[in-house]
Design an enzyme around this catalytic site. Structure first.
Site, PDB file in Angstrom:
ATOM      1  N   ARG A   1       7.613 -20.568 -46.183  1.00 22.85           N
ATOM      2  CA  ARG A   1       8.161 -22.496 -45.853  1.00 22.85           C
ATOM      3  C   ARG A   1       8.224 -22.725 -44.720  1.00 22.85           C
ATOM      4  O   ARG A   1       8.131 -23.799 -44.666  1.00 22.85           O
ATOM      5  CB  ARG A   1       9.115 -21.854 -47.052  1.00 22.85           C
ATOM      6  CG  ARG A   1       9.006 -21.382 -48.143  1.00 22.85           C
ATOM      7  CD  ARG A   1       8.265 -22.918 -48.609  1.00 22.85           C
ATOM      8  NE  ARG A   1       8.404 -23.954 -49.140  1.00 22.85           N
ATOM      9  CZ  ARG A   1      10.044 -24.929 -49.614  1.00 22.85           C
ATOM     10  NH1 ARG A   1       9.688 -24.036 -50.802  1.00 22.85           N
ATOM     11  NH2 ARG A   1       9.494 -26.393 -49.848  1.00 22.85           N
TER      12      ARG A   1
ATOM     13  N   CYS B   1       7.029 -18.824 -56.348  1.00 18.88           N
ATOM     14  CA  CYS B   1       8.040 -20.079 -55.698  1.00 18.88           C
ATOM     15  C   CYS B   1       9.386 -19.571 -55.243  1.00 18.88           C
ATOM     16  O   CYS B   1       9.700 -19.999 -54.321  1.00 18.88           O
ATOM     17  CB  CYS B   1       7.880 -20.980 -55.807  1.00 18.88           C
ATOM     18  SG  CYS B   1       8.644 -21.408 -57.621  1.00 18.88           S
TER      19      CYS B   1
ATOM     20  N   ASP C   1       6.404 -19.661 -62.150  1.00 18.01           N
ATOM     21  CA  ASP C   1       7.518 -19.946 -62.000  1.00 18.01           C
ATOM     22  C   ASP C   1       8.737 -20.187 -62.946  1.00 18.01           C
ATOM     23  O   ASP C   1       7.741 -19.789 -64.262  1.00 18.01           O
ATOM     24  CB  ASP C   1       6.765 -21.321 -61.805  1.00 18.01           C
ATOM     25  CG  ASP C   1       8.195 -22.705 -61.072  1.00 18.01           C
ATOM     26  OD1 ASP C   1       8.662 -21.939 -60.910  1.00 18.01           O
ATOM     27  OD2 ASP C   1       8.125 -23.929 -61.156  1.00 18.01           O
TER      28      ASP C   1
ATOM     29  N   GLN D   1       5.703 -26.419 -51.129  1.00 19.90           N
ATOM     30  CA  GLN D   1       5.381 -25.126 -51.454  1.00 19.90           C
ATOM     31  C   GLN D   1       4.080 -23.907 -51.756  1.00 19.90           C
ATOM     32  O   GLN D   1       3.433 -23.357 -51.308  1.00 19.90           O
ATOM     33  CB  GLN D   1       5.925 -24.558 -52.762  1.00 19.90           C
ATOM     34  CG  GLN D   1       6.043 -23.578 -53.828  1.00 19.90           C
ATOM     35  CD  GLN D   1       6.847 -22.477 -52.655  1.00 19.90           C
ATOM     36  OE1 GLN D   1       8.451 -22.721 -52.888  1.00 19.90           O
ATOM     37  NE2 GLN D   1       6.573 -21.242 -52.588  1.00 19.90           N
TER      38      GLN D   1
ATOM     39  N   HIS E   1       5.435 -29.650 -56.201  1.00 17.81           N
ATOM     40  CA  HIS E   1       6.130 -29.528 -55.197  1.00 17.81           C
ATOM     41  C   HIS E   1       4.892 -28.636 -53.282  1.00 17.81           C
ATOM     42  O   HIS E   1       4.384 -28.308 -53.229  1.00 17.81           O
ATOM     43  CB  HIS E   1       6.650 -28.254 -55.388  1.00 17.81           C
ATOM     44  CG  HIS E   1       7.596 -27.652 -55.146  1.00 17.81           C
ATOM     45  ND1 HIS E   1       7.547 -28.171 -53.552  1.00 17.81           N
ATOM     46  CD2 HIS E   1       8.323 -26.656 -55.207  1.00 17.81           C
ATOM     47  CE1 HIS E   1       9.008 -27.357 -52.839  1.00 17.81           C
ATOM     48  NE2 HIS E   1       9.153 -26.246 -53.546  1.00 17.81           N
TER      49      HIS E   1
ATOM     50  N   ARG F   1      13.786 -34.005 -52.132  1.00 18.83           N
ATOM     51  CA  ARG F   1      14.007 -33.352 -53.009  1.00 18.83           C
ATOM     52  C   ARG F   1      15.061 -34.397 -54.010  1.00 18.83           C
ATOM     53  O   ARG F   1      16.067 -34.199 -53.985  1.00 18.83           O
ATOM     54  CB  ARG F   1      14.734 -32.110 -52.767  1.00 18.83           C
ATOM     55  CG  ARG F   1      14.515 -31.972 -54.856  1.00 18.83           C
ATOM     56  CD  ARG F   1      14.801 -30.614 -54.573  1.00 18.83           C
ATOM     57  NE  ARG F   1      13.408 -29.399 -53.753  1.00 18.83           N
ATOM     58  CZ  ARG F   1      13.763 -27.754 -54.036  1.00 18.83           C
ATOM     59  NH1 ARG F   1      14.711 -27.020 -54.564  1.00 18.83           N
ATOM     60  NH2 ARG F   1      12.261 -27.265 -53.832  1.00 18.83           N
TER      61      ARG F   1
HETATM   62  N1  NVA Z   1       9.188 -25.591 -61.218  1.00 19.56           N
HETATM   63  C1  NVA Z   1      11.004 -25.908 -60.381  1.00 19.56           C
HETATM   64  C2  NVA Z   1      10.587 -25.131 -59.125  1.00 19.56           C
HETATM   65  C3  NVA Z   1      12.190 -24.868 -58.217  1.00 19.56           C
HETATM   66  C4  NVA Z   1      11.681 -24.824 -56.469  1.00 19.56           C
HETATM   67  C5  NVA Z   1      11.651 -26.783 -60.379  1.00 19.56           C
HETATM   68  O1  NVA Z   1      11.407 -27.978 -60.623  1.00 19.56           O
HETATM   69  O2  NVA Z   1      12.814 -26.287 -60.569  1.00 19.56           O
HETATM   70  N1   CP Z   2      10.988 -22.474 -53.820  1.00 21.63           N
HETATM   71  C1   CP Z   2      12.200 -23.151 -53.579  1.00 21.63           C
HETATM   72  O1   CP Z   2      11.705 -24.828 -53.594  1.00 21.63           O
HETATM   73  O2   CP Z   2      12.924 -23.008 -53.605  1.00 21.63           O
HETATM   74  P1   CP Z   2      14.212 -23.912 -53.773  1.00 21.63           P
HETATM   75  O3   CP Z   2      14.552 -24.693 -54.729  1.00 21.63           O
HETATM   76  O4   CP Z   2      15.259 -23.061 -52.994  1.00 21.63           O
HETATM   77  O5   CP Z   2      14.524 -24.971 -52.307  1.00 21.63           O
END
Ligand code: NVA
Ligand code: CP
Length: 302
Positions: free
Chosen positions: A288, A260, A220, A135, A132, A105
């Site tokens: 997940r 998500c 989101d 997800q 992502h 990540r």
């Molecule tokens: N769009 C959000 C998703 C978090 C799971 C981010 O990238 O922070």
């Molecule tokens: N939805 C998601 O990826 O959550 P986290 O940021 O907690 O991993």
């Protein structure tokens, strides 16, 4: 040695593999609940590299690996030599020589591509600024569990055209459903991706028109990780795209809605919808765990 199979976007799987993966995820969930989970990843080691925060991704990958007989290592960007400037290529060669599979990540999608290009084992995208995909595997599993196949349905994305939206766009072309992205000017998804998905995805600036007859509404956060300083400006533009009861009432009578997580109650989604008894958001989060177990089985069986 054959090249490892990576999962950096949903386009790395064939449509029938996505459907098979969802079916396997549902089976693994049933087996987990019955106490009959297979030890299909016995002895396998997953390295998880995080340069952004996470709750769900970390817990689901780590618990999922343990449930199938394997183990997982948590590597924060700050505490590894990656954070001190060791090249991604060198890190990929070394880490992949010691583990069976890697999840990353981070910010730049190109960094995950770079790591994958130099890794001798499968690499999974656990979220980048652009995508992502894990997800959306869980989201699709949830839709299939509750309503059946999503093919031919109408899905409406509400809000920022971000990384999660991009993965929904890929899902639309992979599983052949219509995706309407309701967003204000300046918050569009990537134009090149929109062109690539034009047979399945389009933008509609009017949220009320966009949700009309939709079978699934998805939203989101308005400011993703790395965009925290833009929060106030984003709220002003994105407020009309809030997922709330009045928009849900314009959708199909059997419409589901997803997020998500983490969510900002009262911003992109109302607290009332978050906490409604028929919300599938918690099921979506739990999935997940099972979708990623099925994904790791698939990548490690190649
Ligand atoms: N769009 C959000 C998703 C978090 C799971 C981010 O990238 O922070
Ligand atoms: N939805 C998601 O990826 O959550 P986290 O940021 O907690 O991993």
């Amino acid at each position: 040695m054959t090249a490892p199979r990576h999962f950096l976007t949903l386009m790395d799987l064939a449509s029938d593999e996505i459907r098979a993966l969802i079916a396997r995820a549902i089976e693994l969930k049933t087996q987990h609940r019955a106490g009959t989970a297979p030890r299909s990843l016995e002895g396998k080691v997953l390295a998880m590299i995080f340069t952004k925060a996470s709750t769900r991704t970390r817990v689901s990958f780590e618990a999922g690996m343990a449930q199938l007989g394997g183990s997982a290592l948590f590597l924060s960007g700050q505490d590894t030599q990656l954070g001190r400037g060791e090249p991604i290529e060198d890190s990929a060669r070394v880490i992949s020589s010691m583990v069976d599979i890697v999840m990353i990540r981070t910010f730049a999608h190109a960094d995950v591509e770079d790591f994958a290009a130099h890794s001798s084992v499968p690499v999974i995208n656990g979220l980048t600024d652009d995508y992502h995909p894990c997800q959306i595997l869980a989201d699709l599993q949830t839709y299939f569990e509750v309503r059946g196949d999503i093919s031919g349905r109408k899905v409406c994305w509400l809000g920022d055209g971000n990384n999660v939206c991009h993965s929904w766009m890929n899902a639309a072309r992979q599983l052949d459903f219509e995706l309407v992205v309701a967003c204000p000017e300046g918050y569009d998804p990537d134009p090149a991706l929109l062109t690539a998905c034009e047979a399945h995805a389009r933008i509609d600036r009017d949220p009320a028109a966009a949700v009309e007859g939709a079978h699934l509404l998805v939203t989101d956060v308005w400011a993703s990780m790395g965009q925290e300083s833009e929060q106030a400006a984003r709220e002003a533009f994105l407020a009309p795209y809030q997922l709330n009861r009045s928009l849900l009432d314009r959708a199909s009578s059997d419409a589901l809605y997803m997020h998500c997580l983490p969510a900002h109650r009262g911003e992109e989604i109302t607290a009332e919808l978050m906490d409604a008894p028929d919300s599938v958001i918690w099921q979506e989060a739990e999935n997940r765990l099972h979708a990623q177990k099925a994904l790791m089985e698939l990548l490690l069986s190649a």
